[in-house]
Design a protein around this motif. Structure first.
Motif, PDB file in Angstrom:
ATOM      1  N   GLU A 204     146.527  58.506   9.170  1.00 35.16           N
ATOM      2  CA  GLU A 204     145.605  57.619   9.885  1.00 35.16           C
ATOM      3  C   GLU A 204     146.364  56.625  10.761  1.00 35.16           C
ATOM      4  O   GLU A 204     145.969  56.350  11.899  1.00 35.16           O
ATOM      5  N   GLU A 205     147.465  56.087  10.232  1.00 34.27           N
ATOM      6  CA  GLU A 205     148.228  55.072  10.969  1.00 34.27           C
ATOM      7  C   GLU A 205     148.788  55.622  12.271  1.00 34.27           C
ATOM      8  O   GLU A 205     148.776  54.940  13.306  1.00 34.27           O
ATOM      9  N   PHE A 206     149.267  56.868  12.252  1.00 33.93           N
ATOM     10  CA  PHE A 206     149.879  57.450  13.435  1.00 33.93           C
ATOM     11  C   PHE A 206     148.933  58.368  14.210  1.00 33.93           C
ATOM     12  O   PHE A 206     149.351  59.036  15.152  1.00 33.93           O
ATOM     13  N   ASN A 207     147.643  58.397  13.797  1.00 36.48           N
ATOM     14  CA  ASN A 207     146.632  59.208  14.478  1.00 36.48           C
ATOM     15  C   ASN A 207     147.064  60.671  14.571  1.00 36.48           C
ATOM     16  O   ASN A 207     146.880  61.342  15.585  1.00 36.48           O
ATOM     17  N   THR A 208     147.648  61.165  13.501  1.00 38.37           N
ATOM     18  CA  THR A 208     148.160  62.532  13.445  1.00 38.37           C
ATOM     19  C   THR A 208     147.064  63.484  12.953  1.00 38.37           C
ATOM     20  O   THR A 208     146.364  63.181  11.996  1.00 38.37           O
ATOM     21  N   ALA A 209     146.921  64.611  13.610  1.00 36.05           N
ATOM     22  CA  ALA A 209     146.025  65.659  13.117  1.00 36.05           C
ATOM     23  C   ALA A 209     146.751  66.431  12.025  1.00 36.05           C
ATOM     24  O   ALA A 209     147.972  66.612  12.089  1.00 36.05           O
ATOM     25  N   ALA A 210     146.016  66.865  11.021  1.00 41.44           N
ATOM     26  CA  ALA A 210     146.662  67.550   9.901  1.00 41.44           C
ATOM     27  C   ALA A 210     145.787  68.676   9.381  1.00 41.44           C
ATOM     28  O   ALA A 210     144.558  68.579   9.373  1.00 41.44           O
ATOM     29  N   ILE A 211     146.454  69.745   8.959  1.00 42.95           N
ATOM     30  CA  ILE A 211     145.815  70.834   8.224  1.00 42.95           C
ATOM     31  C   ILE A 211     146.383  70.793   6.815  1.00 42.95           C
ATOM     32  O   ILE A 211     147.600  70.849   6.624  1.00 42.95           O
ATOM     33  N   TYR A 212     145.507  70.657   5.823  1.00 46.47           N
ATOM     34  CA  TYR A 212     145.945  70.556   4.439  1.00 46.47           C
ATOM     35  C   TYR A 212     145.501  71.811   3.692  1.00 46.47           C
ATOM     36  O   TYR A 212     144.314  72.030   3.479  1.00 46.47           O
ATOM     37  N   ILE A 213     146.479  72.632   3.301  1.00 48.73           N
ATOM     38  CA  ILE A 213     146.226  73.906   2.639  1.00 48.73           C
ATOM     39  C   ILE A 213     146.307  73.696   1.134  1.00 48.73           C
ATOM     40  O   ILE A 213     147.311  73.194   0.623  1.00 48.73           O
ATOM     41  N   THR A 214     145.275  74.094   0.419  1.00 45.63           N
ATOM     42  CA  THR A 214     145.272  73.901  -1.022  1.00 45.63           C
ATOM     43  C   THR A 214     144.200  74.763  -1.667  1.00 45.63           C
ATOM     44  O   THR A 214     143.291  75.248  -0.995  1.00 45.63           O
ATOM     45  N   HIS A 215     144.327  74.948  -2.980  1.00 41.85           N
ATOM     46  CA  HIS A 215     143.265  75.574  -3.764  1.00 41.85           C
ATOM     47  C   HIS A 215     142.632  74.551  -4.701  1.00 41.85           C
ATOM     48  O   HIS A 215     141.731  74.880  -5.471  1.00 41.85           O
ATOM     49  N   ASP A 216     143.102  73.302  -4.602  1.00 41.24           N
ATOM     50  CA  ASP A 216     142.685  72.235  -5.511  1.00 41.24           C
ATOM     51  C   ASP A 216     141.583  71.407  -4.852  1.00 41.24           C
ATOM     52  O   ASP A 216     141.822  70.690  -3.875  1.00 41.24           O
ATOM     53  N   LEU A 217     140.380  71.462  -5.394  1.00 44.11           N
ATOM     54  CA  LEU A 217     139.250  70.758  -4.812  1.00 44.11           C
ATOM     55  C   LEU A 217     139.409  69.250  -4.908  1.00 44.11           C
ATOM     56  O   LEU A 217     138.971  68.510  -4.022  1.00 44.11           O
ATOM     57  N   ALA A 218     140.019  68.760  -5.989  1.00 50.65           N
ATOM     58  CA  ALA A 218     140.227  67.327  -6.132  1.00 50.65           C
ATOM     59  C   ALA A 218     141.142  66.796  -5.036  1.00 50.65           C
ATOM     60  O   ALA A 218     140.939  65.696  -4.513  1.00 50.65           O
ATOM     61  N   VAL A 219     142.141  67.595  -4.673  1.00 49.48           N
ATOM     62  CA  VAL A 219     143.066  67.206  -3.617  1.00 49.48           C
ATOM     63  C   VAL A 219     142.366  67.175  -2.273  1.00 49.48           C
ATOM     64  O   VAL A 219     142.454  66.204  -1.521  1.00 49.48           O
ATOM     65  N   VAL A 220     141.674  68.249  -1.946  1.00 45.52           N
ATOM     66  CA  VAL A 220     141.042  68.338  -0.625  1.00 45.52           C
ATOM     67  C   VAL A 220     139.962  67.282  -0.469  1.00 45.52           C
ATOM     68  O   VAL A 220     139.709  66.788   0.640  1.00 45.52           O
ATOM     69  N   ALA A 221     139.319  66.885  -1.550  1.00 47.36           N
ATOM     70  CA  ALA A 221     138.288  65.850  -1.477  1.00 47.36           C
ATOM     71  C   ALA A 221     138.888  64.507  -1.072  1.00 47.36           C
ATOM     72  O   ALA A 221     138.228  63.704  -0.409  1.00 47.36           O
ATOM     73  N   GLN A 222     140.145  64.251  -1.475  1.00 47.51           N
ATOM     74  CA  GLN A 222     140.801  62.997  -1.129  1.00 47.51           C
ATOM     75  C   GLN A 222     141.386  63.001   0.273  1.00 47.51           C
ATOM     76  O   GLN A 222     141.470  61.952   0.913  1.00 47.51           O
ATOM     77  N   MET A 223     141.801  64.174   0.757  1.00 48.61           N
ATOM     78  CA  MET A 223     142.550  64.243   2.002  1.00 48.61           C
ATOM     79  C   MET A 223     141.718  64.583   3.239  1.00 48.61           C
ATOM     80  O   MET A 223     141.973  64.062   4.322  1.00 48.61           O
ATOM     81  N   ALA A 224     140.731  65.456   3.093  1.00 45.88           N
ATOM     82  CA  ALA A 224     140.140  66.115   4.266  1.00 45.88           C
ATOM     83  C   ALA A 224     138.901  65.410   4.795  1.00 45.88           C
ATOM     84  O   ALA A 224     138.090  64.883   4.034  1.00 45.88           O
ATOM     85  N   ASP A 225     138.762  65.433   6.127  1.00 51.18           N
ATOM     86  CA  ASP A 225     137.515  65.039   6.779  1.00 51.18           C
ATOM     87  C   ASP A 225     136.565  66.226   6.848  1.00 51.18           C
ATOM     88  O   ASP A 225     135.349  66.073   6.746  1.00 51.18           O
ATOM     89  N   VAL A 226     137.152  67.415   7.027  1.00 53.78           N
ATOM     90  CA  VAL A 226     136.399  68.658   7.158  1.00 53.78           C
ATOM     91  C   VAL A 226     137.048  69.705   6.262  1.00 53.78           C
ATOM     92  O   VAL A 226     138.273  69.716   6.105  1.00 53.78           O
ATOM     93  N   ILE A 227     136.239  70.566   5.666  1.00 51.90           N
ATOM     94  CA  ILE A 227     136.757  71.633   4.806  1.00 51.90           C
ATOM     95  C   ILE A 227     136.334  72.982   5.374  1.00 51.90           C
ATOM     96  O   ILE A 227     135.174  73.187   5.736  1.00 51.90           O
ATOM     97  N   LYS A 228     137.314  73.895   5.446  1.00 54.30           N
ATOM     98  CA  LYS A 228     137.038  75.276   5.835  1.00 54.30           C
ATOM     99  C   LYS A 228     137.411  76.172   4.664  1.00 54.30           C
ATOM    100  O   LYS A 228     138.521  76.080   4.137  1.00 54.30           O
TER     101      LYS A 228
END
Length: 338
Positions: A204-228
């Motif tokens: 957020e601080e550096f306005n960086t776009a990110a793709i977060y790859i995971t199988h862990d729903l708890a992780v993706v819930a904390q990190m992602a704005d959008v889920i695919k």
């Protein structure tokens, strides 16, 4: 989050070679990502998450090839560019954090040297001093002793700490896009929460776009704005995180949200294949294990659990070395390589 579209992947098709022929791995997937946005890619093993994430860099691993689609990164079509044209972007404007940090570091060089290597090469330090910036990133990622941990070699830190150093390395040149490929797999739960919060803060601080790859729903819930959600190389569903977690539409997505219980472990056996008692260990003068003991029954699995830096990996390594001493078959196998 801004409305600027940074990454636009259209109808991506990737094949992999096995059994003497090419097989489709990614089957016409679209992906759009804006500056400051984090997209979570989830799905079971073999769904194509990592393959699609690497394709966002314009990269396919050996044995794979891009057979269709376009990959527009900041207006540049990576799919149409040569490797020589893409290389200046890799590690500077586009960064990648791998799942296995240990395999990504050179054991002969100190952590700080490897953290600032890409930044020095490209002359991209935000404050003119890459080493000072690296220490600030270490601190932001909650590494212990951020001012001195960079002087260590990769084998002198825990797996979780090494994973965070890799994240600092990726963030050092302030990339526009960063791909996190399950980077918190090696972390314990309590440390994972802190590291995810730190990663999210830096993105957020550096306005960086990110793709977060995971199988862990708890992780993706904390990190992602959008889920695919992916399955068998195809897109199943995409939605904003809150909607995806509370009201998924597709049956397969709903099945990922189910929670399975744990079975009660069976009684342990008295037939021990390995027993370690009262082990102490140190890296130089820093003691890391204090009177550790392990008993391993034949045919059973022993789980070593603890926070990052608690000594889990060191215990496993020492147990293996001890096994080489006491199990003749292992010692004989080792002699075969001499």
């Amino acid at each position: 989050m801004t409305s600027d579209l940074l990454l636009d992947m259209r109808d991506i098709r990737i094949d992999g070679f096995s059994d003497e022929r090419w097989h489709p791995i990614i089957k016409g997937v679209n992906l759009q990502l804006r500056r400051g946005e984090v997209m979570g890619l989830i799905g079971e093993s073999g769904a194509g998450k990592s393959t699609l994430g690497k394709a966002a860099m314009g990269y396919t691993q050996p044995g794979c090839k891009l057979t269709g689609g376009s990959i527009l990164f900041d207006g540049m079509d990576l799919a149409a560019m040569s490797e020589a044209q893409k290389r200046p972007l890799w590690g500077t404007r586009i960064a990648y954090v791998a799942q296995s940090a240990a395999a990504s570091f050179n054991p002969a060089h100190r952590l700080i040297e490897q953290t600032v290597e890409a930044t020095n090469r490209a002359g991209l330090s935000p404050n003119g001093n890459p080493r000072e910036d690296a220490v600030e990133l270490y601190d932001a990622l909650q590494l212990p002793n951020p001012s001195s941990i960079g002087a260590r070699y990769p084998h002198q830190v825990s797996g979780g700490q090494l994973q965070r150093v890799m994240t600092a390395m990726a963030m050092s040149p302030r990339p526009d896009l960063i791909i996190f490929d399950e980077p918190t797999t090696a972390l314990d739960v309590t440390t994972q929460v802190e590291v995810l919060a730190s990663m999210r803060k830096i993105v957020e601080e550096f306005n960086t776009a990110a793709i977060y790859i995971t199988h862990d729903l708890a992780v993706v819930a904390q990190m992602a704005d959008v889920i695919k959600v992916l399955r068998y190389g195809e897109e199943v569903e995409e939605a904003e995180t809150r909607k995806m977690l509370t009201a998924p539409e597709m049956p397969y997505t709903k099945s990922l949200w189910s929670v399975r219980g744990l079975e009660k472990p069976e009684e342990t056996s008295d037939d021990l294949i390995l027993e370690v008692k009262g082990v102490d260990a140190a890296y130089g003068v820093v003691k890391v294990l204090h009177d550790v003991s392990i008993t391993m029954p034949r045919g059973k699995t022993v789980a070593v659990v603890g926070e990052s830096g608690s000594g889990k990996s060191t215990t496993a390594r020492l147990s293996f070395i001890w096994a080489l001493r006491v199990v003749p078959v292992m010692r004989a196998c080792l002699n075969c390589f001499r």
